[in-house]
Design a protein around this motif. Structure first.
Motif, PDB file in Angstrom:
ATOM      1  N   VAL A  54      56.247  -9.661  27.111  1.00 19.54           N
ATOM      2  CA  VAL A  54      55.131 -10.347  27.780  1.00 19.54           C
ATOM      3  C   VAL A  54      54.428 -11.254  26.789  1.00 19.54           C
ATOM      4  CG1 VAL A  54      52.932 -10.041  28.970  1.00 19.54           C
ATOM      5  CG2 VAL A  54      54.842  -8.514  29.487  1.00 19.54           C
ATOM      6  N   CYS A  55      54.147 -10.746  25.617  1.00 14.98           N
ATOM      7  CA  CYS A  55      53.473 -11.547  24.596  1.00 14.98           C
ATOM      8  C   CYS A  55      54.303 -12.792  24.258  1.00 14.98           C
ATOM      9  CB  CYS A  55      53.211 -10.700  23.367  1.00 14.98           C
ATOM     10  SG  CYS A  55      52.044 -11.452  22.207  1.00 14.98           S
ATOM     11  N   ALA A  56      55.592 -12.625  24.145  1.00 14.78           N
ATOM     12  CA  ALA A  56      56.464 -13.761  23.821  1.00 14.78           C
ATOM     13  C   ALA A  56      56.417 -14.807  24.928  1.00 14.78           C
ATOM     14  CB  ALA A  56      57.890 -13.274  23.607  1.00 14.78           C
ATOM     15  N   ALA A  57      56.366 -14.370  26.183  1.00 17.03           N
ATOM     16  CA  ALA A  57      56.338 -15.315  27.306  1.00 17.03           C
ATOM     17  C   ALA A  57      55.094 -16.191  27.265  1.00 17.03           C
ATOM     18  CB  ALA A  57      56.414 -14.561  28.623  1.00 17.03           C
ATOM     19  N   PHE A  58      53.996 -15.662  26.772  1.00 16.09           N
ATOM     20  CA  PHE A  58      52.759 -16.430  26.718  1.00 16.09           C
ATOM     21  C   PHE A  58      52.627 -17.285  25.470  1.00 16.09           C
ATOM     22  CE2 PHE A  58      51.295 -13.402  29.943  1.00 16.09           C
ATOM     23  CZ  PHE A  58      50.547 -14.224  30.769  1.00 16.09           C
ATOM     24  N   THR A  59      53.396 -16.979  24.441  1.00 17.60           N
ATOM     25  CA  THR A  59      53.148 -17.623  23.147  1.00 17.60           C
ATOM     26  C   THR A  59      54.288 -18.486  22.632  1.00 17.60           C
ATOM     27  OG1 THR A  59      53.943 -15.636  21.985  1.00 17.60           O
ATOM     28  CG2 THR A  59      51.565 -15.789  22.445  1.00 17.60           C
ATOM     29  N   GLU A  60      55.506 -18.324  23.150  1.00 18.42           N
ATOM     30  CA  GLU A  60      56.633 -19.084  22.596  1.00 18.42           C
ATOM     31  C   GLU A  60      56.875 -20.395  23.338  1.00 18.42           C
ATOM     32  OE1 GLU A  60      59.961 -16.455  22.676  1.00 18.42           O
ATOM     33  OE2 GLU A  60      59.202 -15.238  21.015  1.00 18.42           O
ATOM     34  N   ALA A  66      45.282 -27.248  27.695  1.00 16.95           N
ATOM     35  CA  ALA A  66      44.007 -26.736  27.197  1.00 16.95           C
ATOM     36  C   ALA A  66      43.851 -26.897  25.689  1.00 16.95           C
ATOM     37  CB  ALA A  66      43.866 -25.255  27.577  1.00 16.95           C
ATOM     38  N   GLY A  67      44.935 -27.260  25.003  1.00 16.12           N
ATOM     39  CA  GLY A  67      44.871 -27.323  23.552  1.00 16.12           C
ATOM     40  C   GLY A  67      44.740 -25.953  22.924  1.00 16.12           C
ATOM     41  N   ALA A  68      45.309 -24.938  23.562  1.00 16.56           N
ATOM     42  CA  ALA A  68      45.230 -23.556  23.072  1.00 16.56           C
ATOM     43  C   ALA A  68      46.457 -23.257  22.224  1.00 16.56           C
ATOM     44  CB  ALA A  68      45.144 -22.586  24.242  1.00 16.56           C
ATOM     45  N   ASP A  69      46.263 -22.568  21.104  1.00 21.17           N
ATOM     46  CA  ASP A  69      47.402 -22.265  20.249  1.00 21.17           C
ATOM     47  C   ASP A  69      47.961 -20.877  20.582  1.00 21.17           C
ATOM     48  OD1 ASP A  69      45.841 -20.287  18.904  1.00 21.17           O
ATOM     49  OD2 ASP A  69      45.133 -21.766  17.474  1.00 21.17           O
ATOM     50  N   PRO A  70      49.164 -20.555  20.108  1.00 20.14           N
ATOM     51  CA  PRO A  70      49.773 -19.253  20.416  1.00 20.14           C
ATOM     52  C   PRO A  70      48.931 -18.067  19.992  1.00 20.14           C
ATOM     53  CG  PRO A  70      51.434 -20.760  19.592  1.00 20.14           C
ATOM     54  CD  PRO A  70      50.124 -21.443  19.413  1.00 20.14           C
ATOM     55  N   ALA A  71      48.203 -18.183  18.885  1.00 19.63           N
ATOM     56  CA  ALA A  71      47.384 -17.059  18.439  1.00 19.63           C
ATOM     57  C   ALA A  71      46.291 -16.729  19.447  1.00 19.63           C
ATOM     58  CB  ALA A  71      46.769 -17.375  17.070  1.00 19.63           C
ATOM     59  N   GLU A  72      45.698 -17.770  20.058  1.00 17.21           N
ATOM     60  CA  GLU A  72      44.669 -17.553  21.072  1.00 17.21           C
ATOM     61  C   GLU A  72      45.256 -16.825  22.274  1.00 17.21           C
ATOM     62  OE1 GLU A  72      41.479 -20.145  23.785  1.00 17.21           O
ATOM     63  OE2 GLU A  72      42.747 -21.151  22.309  1.00 17.21           O
ATOM     64  N   LEU A  73      46.453 -17.218  22.684  1.00 13.34           N
ATOM     65  CA  LEU A  73      47.098 -16.551  23.823  1.00 13.34           C
ATOM     66  C   LEU A  73      47.505 -15.130  23.469  1.00 13.34           C
ATOM     67  CD1 LEU A  73      47.685 -17.723  26.710  1.00 13.34           C
ATOM     68  CD2 LEU A  73      46.982 -19.412  25.009  1.00 13.34           C
ATOM     69  N   ALA A  74      47.995 -14.909  22.250  1.00 13.00           N
ATOM     70  CA  ALA A  74      48.399 -13.560  21.851  1.00 13.00           C
ATOM     71  C   ALA A  74      47.219 -12.608  21.876  1.00 13.00           C
ATOM     72  CB  ALA A  74      49.031 -13.596  20.459  1.00 13.00           C
ATOM     73  N   ALA A  75      46.074 -13.053  21.362  1.00 11.90           N
ATOM     74  CA  ALA A  75      44.879 -12.212  21.395  1.00 11.90           C
ATOM     75  C   ALA A  75      44.449 -11.933  22.831  1.00 11.90           C
ATOM     76  CB  ALA A  75      43.745 -12.885  20.624  1.00 11.90           C
ATOM     77  N   ALA A  76      44.572 -12.946  23.705  1.00  8.25           N
ATOM     78  CA  ALA A  76      44.198 -12.762  25.108  1.00  8.25           C
ATOM     79  C   ALA A  76      45.133 -11.781  25.804  1.00  8.25           C
ATOM     80  CB  ALA A  76      44.207 -14.109  25.827  1.00  8.25           C
ATOM     81  N   VAL A  77      46.436 -11.879  25.526  1.00  6.78           N
ATOM     82  CA  VAL A  77      47.396 -10.938  26.109  1.00  6.78           C
ATOM     83  C   VAL A  77      47.025  -9.515  25.731  1.00  6.78           C
ATOM     84  CG1 VAL A  77      49.785 -10.124  26.003  1.00  6.78           C
ATOM     85  CG2 VAL A  77      49.307 -12.564  26.287  1.00  6.78           C
TER      86      VAL A  77
END
Length: 343
Positions: free
Chosen positions: A337-343, A280-291
């Motif tokens: 959980v946040c780490a699993a989505f962003t690392e 999707a071209g999504a960066d970790p910050a986008e996923l962290a905010a979503a989490v």
């Protein structure tokens, strides 16, 4: 209905599909094969047979365009008049090819298949960017969400908890005695209120701008069919719309990878999320905010209890033990959980 589709042959049998919580579906057997007949039920009334129909037509066009890009979807058949939606009375129907396949939850997916799931959802989001109209086609989600779409307020949730507790504790008709589900509901409601009191200050900030991503809207195991190890069809596009795309990725993971005790299978989540971010071209910050937003959403959400106690609808009751436990576990394991989505 089938008289509108002369190429499908004569009807032989019509069997209801039992899985799913909203729309009605049927497997129709004819002299020329099998088909899926969908009865759209989400809207109770059709505004002059145009409002709801136009929305469904827009969904159909989207799947036709997605199929041309190689996304595994099942667009509807066109009838003799070249249309895809039949309105009978106040109901809309569509006929699709039948797809043989099985639903798979996260426990049935290997790490490799978990990565493929993330890649698939990322491909859906990027393909939707290419195919969705910008020329004002009708439908409720043509434009972005209003700026400032906010997260639930704890004060509103406290009021809902009090209402649900009163019913779960016994303020109900005499012919519906309290049972083990009610006991669990009381426990989870009291527990959740304490968690909200402790974490009320962590309500996500209201975003500065509107959401801009087109999403499937309901991406979960019952809307994905597998044949062997391969996903072959994403179905049920009723909630196609503009939402924060990374939030759909997090919500989907929370459904696919939740375990019976309410924990997420974090190794599979990590594999899925890495693949999603790449596709999707999504960066970790986008996923962290979503989490963070989806965690808060789950902490404030009691849709299963609202169905049971407000609507006397118990179809979702079996999901409650894991769903309610997940909110508690997620709060305790937030950083992991946040780490699993962003690392």
């Amino acid at each position: 209905m089938l008289r509108r589709y002369p190429e499908v042959g004569e009807p032989l049998a019509c069997e209801p599909i039992t899985k799913g919580l909203l729309n009605h579906g049927y497997r129709v057997s004819t002299t020329r094969g099998s088909y899926f007949l969908k009865h759209h039920l989400d809207k109770k009334h059709i505004d002059d047979a145009t409002g709801e129909r136009a929305t469904i037509v827009r969904q159909h066009r989207a799947t036709q365009r997605l199929q041309s890009l190689g996304v595994p979807v099942v667009p509807p058949l066109t009838d003799a008049d070249g249309t895809t939606v039949t309105v009978i009375g106040e109901s809309c129907y569509a006929l699709h090819p039948w797809v043989d396949g099985l639903h798979r939850v996260g426990s049935q997916l290997t790490p490799h298949q978990s990565r493929r799931l993330g890649t698939l959802l990322g491909a859906v989001h990027t393909a939707l960017e290419q195919v969705m109209p910008t020329d004002g086609e009708p439908g409720p989600s043509d434009g972005p969400l209003p700026a400032g779409y906010g997260s639930p307020h704890a004060a509103d949730t406290f009021a809902l908890i009090d209402e649900l507790l009163a019913v779960a504790r016994g303020q109900r008709p005499r012919d519906t005695p309290r049972d083990a589900f009610d006991e669990l509901a009381v426990h989870r409601l009291v527990e959740r209120r304490a968690l909200l009191e402790l974490h009320a200050h962590r309500r996500p900030p209201t975003p500065d701008g509107p959401a801009t991503g087109w999403v499937h809207g309901d991406f979960h195991p019952l809307n994905l069919l597998y044949r062997g190890a391969d996903p072959v069809a994403i179905v049920d596009w009723d909630r196609l719309g503009v939402q924060p795309r990374a939030e759909e990725a997090v919500r989907a993971a929370a459904i696919f990878f939740v375990q019976p005790g309410g924990e997420l299978d974090l190794p599979k989540v990590r594999a899925y999320a890495r693949a999603y971010r790449r596709a999707a071209g999504a960066d970790p910050a986008e996923l962290a905010a979503a989490v963070h937003r989806v965690w808060w959403e789950r902490l404030n959400d009691f849709w299963i209890l609202r169905w049971r106690y407000r609507l006397d609808d118990r179809r979702a009751d079996p999901q409650f033990p894991a769903v309610s436990a997940l909110a508690v576990w997620w709060t305790r394991e937030y950083e992991a959980v946040c780490a699993a989505f962003t690392e």
